[in-house]
Scaffold this motif. Sequence first.
Motif, PDB file in Angstrom:
ATOM      1  N   VAL A  27       0.869  -1.172   0.000  1.00 41.93           N
ATOM      2  CA  VAL A  27       0.000   0.000   0.000  1.00 41.93           C
ATOM      3  C   VAL A  27       0.912   1.231   0.000  1.00 41.93           C
ATOM      4  O   VAL A  27       1.856   1.301   0.786  1.00 41.93           O
ATOM      5  N   ALA A 115      -7.294  10.313  -9.607  1.00 42.80           N
ATOM      6  CA  ALA A 115      -8.052  10.772  -8.436  1.00 42.80           C
ATOM      7  C   ALA A 115      -8.152  12.293  -8.468  1.00 42.80           C
ATOM      8  O   ALA A 115      -7.399  12.989  -7.793  1.00 42.80           O
ATOM      9  N   VAL A 133      -2.728   4.458  -2.504  1.00 39.75           N
ATOM     10  CA  VAL A 133      -2.709   3.478  -3.588  1.00 39.75           C
ATOM     11  C   VAL A 133      -2.777   2.079  -2.976  1.00 39.75           C
ATOM     12  O   VAL A 133      -2.018   1.765  -2.052  1.00 39.75           O
ATOM     13  N   ASN A 134      -3.685   1.234  -3.489  1.00 38.34           N
ATOM     14  CA  ASN A 134      -3.832  -0.110  -2.913  1.00 38.34           C
ATOM     15  C   ASN A 134      -2.729  -1.056  -3.401  1.00 38.34           C
ATOM     16  O   ASN A 134      -1.881  -0.683  -4.220  1.00 38.34           O
ATOM     17  N   GLU A 138      -3.777   0.588  -7.635  1.00 37.03           N
ATOM     18  CA  GLU A 138      -4.888   1.467  -8.006  1.00 37.03           C
ATOM     19  C   GLU A 138      -4.992   2.605  -6.998  1.00 37.03           C
ATOM     20  O   GLU A 138      -4.933   2.382  -5.796  1.00 37.03           O
ATOM     21  N   THR A 140      -6.791   4.862  -4.705  1.00 31.56           N
ATOM     22  CA  THR A 140      -8.086   4.721  -4.028  1.00 31.56           C
ATOM     23  C   THR A 140      -8.547   5.994  -3.338  1.00 31.56           C
ATOM     24  O   THR A 140      -9.700   6.092  -2.940  1.00 31.56           O
ATOM     25  N   GLY A 141      -7.652   6.962  -3.183  1.00 33.99           N
ATOM     26  CA  GLY A 141      -8.073   8.183  -2.514  1.00 33.99           C
ATOM     27  C   GLY A 141      -7.099   9.315  -2.714  1.00 33.99           C
ATOM     28  O   GLY A 141      -5.917   9.111  -2.965  1.00 33.99           O
ATOM     29  N   ASP A 155      -8.777   4.397   6.421  1.00 32.51           N
ATOM     30  CA  ASP A 155      -8.640   4.063   4.994  1.00 32.51           C
ATOM     31  C   ASP A 155      -7.407   3.178   4.764  1.00 32.51           C
ATOM     32  O   ASP A 155      -7.449   2.236   3.960  1.00 32.51           O
ATOM     33  N   GLU A 158      -8.058  -0.403   5.965  1.00 39.70           N
ATOM     34  CA  GLU A 158      -8.906  -1.159   5.040  1.00 39.70           C
ATOM     35  C   GLU A 158      -8.098  -1.760   3.906  1.00 39.70           C
ATOM     36  O   GLU A 158      -8.398  -2.860   3.440  1.00 39.70           O
ATOM     37  N   LEU A 159      -7.061  -1.062   3.457  1.00 36.08           N
ATOM     38  CA  LEU A 159      -6.238  -1.544   2.343  1.00 36.08           C
ATOM     39  C   LEU A 159      -5.205  -2.568   2.793  1.00 36.08           C
ATOM     40  O   LEU A 159      -4.769  -3.397   2.002  1.00 36.08           O
TER      41      LEU A 159
END
Length: 160
Positions: A27, A115, A133-134, A138, A140-141, A155, A158-159
Amino acid sequence: MHAAIHEFTVERLEGGSQSLGDYAGQVLLIVNTASQCGFTPQYQGLEALYQRYRERGLVVLGFPCNQFGAQEPGAAAEIASFCQKNYGVSFPMFAKVEVNGDHAHPLYQYLKKAAPGLLGSEGIKWNFTKFLVNRQGEVTGRYAPATAPEAMTTDIEELL
């Protein structure tokens, strides 16, 4: 299959290049930084996130930028010394980049498209804009400069 973010190569602050593909499966928290900004104390929060989550796969990537109020005027060695001395920064720092305009680094061109900010604007508004970035690469925020690093823990978890 790697996401586009893993195809970028960036220059390290101490010299030499680094493929972001080396971070595939982790991440990423990508931040444009500055040493003379009101948000500069966020280095402390960013380092705290890195220390807290790096064993679980988080890497913070710092990109110094002098485009906002000329708040990062120093050369690479000065930036490295400042970050280490004042904030104990141990996460990877990269060479100074432009994040907006005709000479924006390709990584930042990609991040801004992936984003967009408020109302779809792509421009980076100020220092310490953050992109999450996951593990698949990608985006993600996108987080505003005023967003404290510690406000992103949910956040990030979660990743991870």
